[in-house]
Enzyme design. Structure first.
Site, mmCIF file in Angstrom:
data_model
loop_
_atom_site.group_PDB
_atom_site.id
_atom_site.type_symbol
_atom_site.label_atom_id
_atom_site.label_comp_id
_atom_site.label_asym_id
_atom_site.label_seq_id
_atom_site.Cartn_x
_atom_site.Cartn_y
_atom_site.Cartn_z
ATOM 1 N N HIS A 4 0.826 -1.213 0.000
ATOM 2 C CA HIS A 4 0.000 0.000 0.000
ATOM 3 C C HIS A 4 0.862 1.266 0.000
ATOM 4 C CE1 HIS A 4 1.103 0.851 4.140
ATOM 5 N NE2 HIS A 4 1.054 -0.465 4.323
ATOM 6 N N GLY A 5 0.245 2.396 -0.338
ATOM 7 C CA GLY A 5 0.934 3.684 -0.258
ATOM 8 C C GLY A 5 1.147 4.091 1.203
ATOM 9 N N GLY A 7 1.023 5.488 4.820
ATOM 10 C CA GLY A 7 -0.037 5.793 5.787
ATOM 11 C C GLY A 7 0.465 6.833 6.776
ATOM 12 N N ASN A 10 3.290 5.875 8.986
ATOM 13 C CA ASN A 10 4.575 5.684 8.299
ATOM 14 C C ASN A 10 5.393 6.962 8.412
ATOM 15 O OD1 ASN A 10 2.948 3.857 5.684
ATOM 16 N ND2 ASN A 10 4.219 3.015 7.312
ATOM 17 N N ARG A 55 -5.709 1.019 4.364
ATOM 18 C CA ARG A 55 -4.634 1.492 3.482
ATOM 19 C C ARG A 55 -4.420 0.555 2.298
ATOM 20 N NH1 ARG A 55 -2.600 -0.277 8.457
ATOM 21 N NH2 ARG A 55 -0.619 -1.416 8.528
ATOM 22 N N GLU A 82 -1.143 -6.808 7.615
ATOM 23 C CA GLU A 82 0.251 -6.584 8.038
ATOM 24 C C GLU A 82 0.572 -7.512 9.205
ATOM 25 O OE1 GLU A 82 3.281 -6.203 7.830
ATOM 26 O OE2 GLU A 82 3.414 -4.099 7.233
ATOM 27 N N ARG A 93 10.112 3.668 15.866
ATOM 28 C CA ARG A 93 11.256 2.766 15.626
ATOM 29 C C ARG A 93 12.575 3.365 16.120
ATOM 30 N NH1 ARG A 93 7.948 2.394 11.399
ATOM 31 N NH2 ARG A 93 7.103 0.365 10.823
ATOM 32 N N ARG A 109 12.437 -6.738 13.455
ATOM 33 C CA ARG A 109 11.706 -6.331 12.243
ATOM 34 C C ARG A 109 11.956 -7.261 11.060
ATOM 35 N NH1 ARG A 109 13.256 -0.722 10.431
ATOM 36 N NH2 ARG A 109 11.507 -0.997 8.998
ATOM 37 N N HIS A 152 0.688 -5.614 2.349
ATOM 38 C CA HIS A 152 1.548 -4.870 3.277
ATOM 39 C C HIS A 152 2.997 -5.338 3.152
ATOM 40 C CE1 HIS A 152 -2.028 -3.286 5.378
ATOM 41 N NE2 HIS A 152 -2.553 -4.401 4.877
ATOM 42 N N ASN A 154 5.083 -6.708 5.172
ATOM 43 C CA ASN A 154 5.452 -8.036 5.669
ATOM 44 C C ASN A 154 4.574 -9.168 5.139
ATOM 45 O OD1 ASN A 154 7.793 -7.501 7.438
ATOM 46 N ND2 ASN A 154 6.323 -6.098 8.383
HETATM 47 O O1 LIG Z 1 3.462 -2.209 10.582
HETATM 48 C C1 LIG Z 1 4.102 -1.274 10.074
HETATM 49 O O2 LIG Z 1 4.221 -0.172 10.604
HETATM 50 C C2 LIG Z 1 4.824 -1.420 8.750
HETATM 51 O O3 LIG Z 1 3.928 -1.500 7.725
HETATM 52 C C3 LIG Z 1 5.775 -2.552 8.735
HETATM 53 O O4 LIG Z 1 6.741 -2.238 9.626
HETATM 54 P P1 LIG Z 1 8.268 -2.729 9.448
HETATM 55 O O5 LIG Z 1 8.791 -2.130 8.165
HETATM 56 O O6 LIG Z 1 8.933 -2.188 10.662
HETATM 57 O O7 LIG Z 1 8.244 -4.243 9.400
#
Ligand SMILES: O=C(O)[C@H](O)COP(=O)(O)O
Length: 175
Positions: A4-5, A7, A10, A55, A82, A93, A109, A152, A154
């Site tokens: 997805h684009g 969010g 993000n 998303r 996700e 993070r 991650r 997503h 992951n």
């Molecule tokens: O869940 C999230 O915020 C991301 O889409 C995936 O997170 P990551 O890149 O830290 O695995």
């Protein structure tokens, strides 16, 4: 298959996971641009698959709108959601890396099966995704259907791991 684009979370570098965030302004534009590219390349689809998170659904809609194929059926399943980041959801993070170290956060991650509960590992994502792939998506592809999967980071990583038979090297290199 695509992610997805962007969010809202993000932008803030927070784990979004199963929280239902809408696309940001940039995310909306990314999805439209993606649709324009696919149109330029002549893509047509018979079926669209999304997670049940906005998303991924919004991204699919915008792409199908750009393609002028709004009539194509969209099927949504939680199995494409996700990764469930458990206790990390909502955390930043960079702050997490200050407390636990870059390397530890990278392991959480990006390792395949090395995530402590309650974080869902990539292996577990694949395990919950596979029944949907095997029983729903793959049979349609075998029938000749042209399928778009809007998911997503992951869930697409997990599916790529299944399709390539091994964890591709670029999982660790690229986000
Ligand atoms: O869940 C999230 O915020 C991301 O889409 C995936 O997170 P990551 O890149 O830290 O695995």
């Amino acid at each position: 298959m695509l992610r997805h684009g962007e969010g809202a979370w993000n932008i803030e570098n927070r784990f979004c996971s199963w929280v239902d965030q809408k696309l940001s302004e940039d995310g909306l534009r990314e999805a439209e641009m993606c649709g324009k590219h696919l149109k330029f390349l002549g893509f047509e689809f018979d079926l669209v698959y999304t997670s049940i998170l906005s998303r991924s659904i919004q991204t699919a809609w915008l792409i199908m709108q750009e393609l002028g194929q709004e009539w194509v059926p969209v099927r949504s399943s939680w199995r494409l959601n996700e990764r469930h980041y458990g206790a990390l959801i909502g955390l930043n993070r960079a702050e997490l890396a200050l407390n636990h170290g870059e390397e530890q956060v990278k392991i959480w991650r990006r390792s395949y099966d090395n995530a402590p509960p309650p974080i869902e590992s990539l292996k577990q994502v694949l395990e919950r995704l596979l029944p949907y792939w095997n029983e729903e998506i793959a049979p349609e592809i075998k029938k000749g259907k042209r399928v778009l999967i809007s998911a997503h980071g992951n869930s697409t990583r997990a599916l790529l791991k299944h399709l390539e038979g091994t964890v591709p090297f670029y999982f660790y290199k690229f986000s």
